[in-house]
Write an enzyme that holds these catalytic residues in place. Sequence first.
Site, PDB file in Angstrom:
ATOM      1  N   ASP A 173     -33.566 -39.980  22.566  1.00 44.70           N
ATOM      2  CA  ASP A 173     -34.839 -40.539  23.023  1.00 44.70           C
ATOM      3  C   ASP A 173     -35.214 -41.664  22.067  1.00 44.70           C
ATOM      4  O   ASP A 173     -35.445 -41.422  20.881  1.00 44.70           O
ATOM      5  CB  ASP A 173     -35.916 -39.453  23.039  1.00 44.70           C
ATOM      6  CG  ASP A 173     -37.122 -39.840  23.881  1.00 44.70           C
ATOM      7  OD1 ASP A 173     -37.201 -41.017  24.293  1.00 44.70           O
ATOM      8  OD2 ASP A 173     -37.975 -38.976  24.122  1.00 44.70           O
ATOM      9  N   ASP A 209     -34.801 -45.369  28.236  1.00 43.74           N
ATOM     10  CA  ASP A 209     -34.773 -45.040  26.806  1.00 43.74           C
ATOM     11  C   ASP A 209     -34.388 -43.597  26.519  1.00 43.74           C
ATOM     12  O   ASP A 209     -34.579 -43.127  25.397  1.00 43.74           O
ATOM     13  CB  ASP A 209     -36.144 -45.328  26.189  1.00 43.74           C
ATOM     14  CG  ASP A 209     -37.253 -44.486  26.811  1.00 43.74           C
ATOM     15  OD1 ASP A 209     -37.079 -44.021  27.951  1.00 43.74           O
ATOM     16  OD2 ASP A 209     -38.299 -44.304  26.160  1.00 43.74           O
ATOM     17  N   GLU A 210     -33.798 -42.898  27.486  1.00 42.41           N
ATOM     18  CA  GLU A 210     -33.570 -41.466  27.306  1.00 42.41           C
ATOM     19  C   GLU A 210     -32.328 -41.044  28.077  1.00 42.41           C
ATOM     20  O   GLU A 210     -32.118 -41.475  29.211  1.00 42.41           O
ATOM     21  CB  GLU A 210     -34.796 -40.711  27.811  1.00 42.41           C
ATOM     22  CG  GLU A 210     -34.801 -39.238  27.568  1.00 42.41           C
ATOM     23  CD  GLU A 210     -36.068 -38.580  28.109  1.00 42.41           C
ATOM     24  OE1 GLU A 210     -36.163 -37.354  27.994  1.00 42.41           O
ATOM     25  OE2 GLU A 210     -36.944 -39.295  28.660  1.00 42.41           O
TER      26      GLU A 210
END
Length: 452
Positions: free
Chosen positions: A11, A105-106
Site C-alpha cells: 500500500d 496504489d495497492e
Amino acid sequence: MRKAPTILHLDMDAFYASAEQASKPSLRGKAVVVGGLGPRGVVATASYEARVFGVHSAMPMAQARRLAPNAAYLVPRFGFYKAISEQVMGLLRELSPLVEPLSLDEAFVDLEAGGAAWDEASARLVGARLRADIRAVTGLTGSVGLAASKMLAKIASEQAKPDGLVVIEPGTERAMLGPMSVRTLPGVGPATGDHLRRAGIHTVDEIVEAGEDELVRLLGKAHGHGLYAMALARDERAVVAEREAKSVSVEDTYDVDIHDRVRVGLEVQRLADRCVRRLREAGLSGRTIVLKVRRYDFSTLTRSETLRGPTDDPAVVREAALRLLEGVDSTGGVRLLGVGVSGLADFTQEDLFAQAAGQGAELPVEEVADEVPVEERDVVVERRWVAGHDVRHAEYGHGWVQGSGLGRVTVRFETPDSEPGRVRTFLVDDPALETAEPLPLVAVVGGRRGGS
C-alpha cells in the site's frame, strides 16, 4: 492457510499527496490535500501532515478547509499517478506472475507462485528489497504487509504505515486479531459495525465468543459464515492475477445544481463521449448503457438500456443515454450525472444503421451542439489553469499552478530535483505560458529530464 507468510500486500503511503510533495519541493513536509476543489468536492488523499488536523479521504473538501486552512489544495493529476503506478506494478510483476491490483496504489502479490519467497526469512528479505526498489524508481514510499493470507497481509500493511514492513508469523494470527475492532475485518463497514455493536460485539474475540450461529442470526447466512471464519483467521482467498472489469463509467458532480434541461442533455453527451474513450483505451465494448442522475434532494436515479450487441460507437452511447434521460424528472435541479457501460466484451457488433445515420459521430459534443449559447461557447475555449497542474513558461521554465482568478494565474517555478522555486503571477492569456506534461519524479539515468 499457508505455513509461511508468502502473501504480500503493498500500500503506497498517502499516494496522491506524496506524489505531489515529491513533484513540488515547496510542499515537502507540509500539509497537502488532493481532491475536488469545488463546493461539493471531496478529499481523495491527504498527506500525513494534513491528517494531523483530522483531514482524511472521502471528507467533504469544505470541511477539510475548515480543519486545515493553511494546507495546499490541489486537483488530482490522474495521468501522472497512473504512470507512477505502472512503475510500481512492474516491480511487483518481477516478483511473481500472480499480482492482484486493487487500485493505483495497492496490490496483493503471491510470492510463492513466483518462487521469490518460501519462508519467513525469504519473504522478509523480498519485502525489504521491494520497498527500496520503489523508493529508487519512484522516489516514493510504500508499506508492506506479509502474512499467510490476503486478509492478514492487508492488516499487516496497515500496521506498517507509513513506510514500514510488518510480518505476521503463522500461528500468531488469532492472538493478534483478538483484541482488534470488528471493523478491522473485511466486509465490516459502518452499518455492519453498528449492528454488531448494538449486539454487544466490539472486538474480534467477541465475534468468536458469540459463535457462528449468532453471527448468522445477526447478519444472514453468507455474511455470518464468512465473518466468523475471518475472525478465526481463516481466509483461503487466492491472489488473482487479472480482475475482469464489469463496467466502465464516468460521472461529474456540479458545483451548482443544473436546472436547464438542454444543459443537462449536453452534459450527458459529454459524459458519454468520455466513457467511450475509456472503453476504447481498454480495448472493450459493452451492451448495456447506464445513466445515473442525482437530484437536488440527493435522491439518486439509475436507468439502463441493453442494446442488441456490444458497441464502442460514441453516437450509439450518446443516443442511448439521451433516451434514458427522457424518462428522468430533473425538475428542481441536478447535482450529479454519470454515464456507464456494462456487459463488457472485447469486440463490437457494428450497428450499421447507427453508422449510416451518424456520419459526424466522432466529433466532440461542443462541435455539434448548435443549441449552446454564444456565452457558453466562449467559456469552453477560455484558457483554464488548474491548481496543482503543470505549466511551462517560455522564460522561466517548468512550474505548477498555485491558483488563478480575476484574470490572473499564479505559478511556482520548480522541478522535482530543484530547490523550492519562486512564485510569479501572469495574465491568464499570457502567450508565453502553456500547459505541460508532468516531469518524472526520479531523473532518467544516463539522460536529462525532459524540460529541466
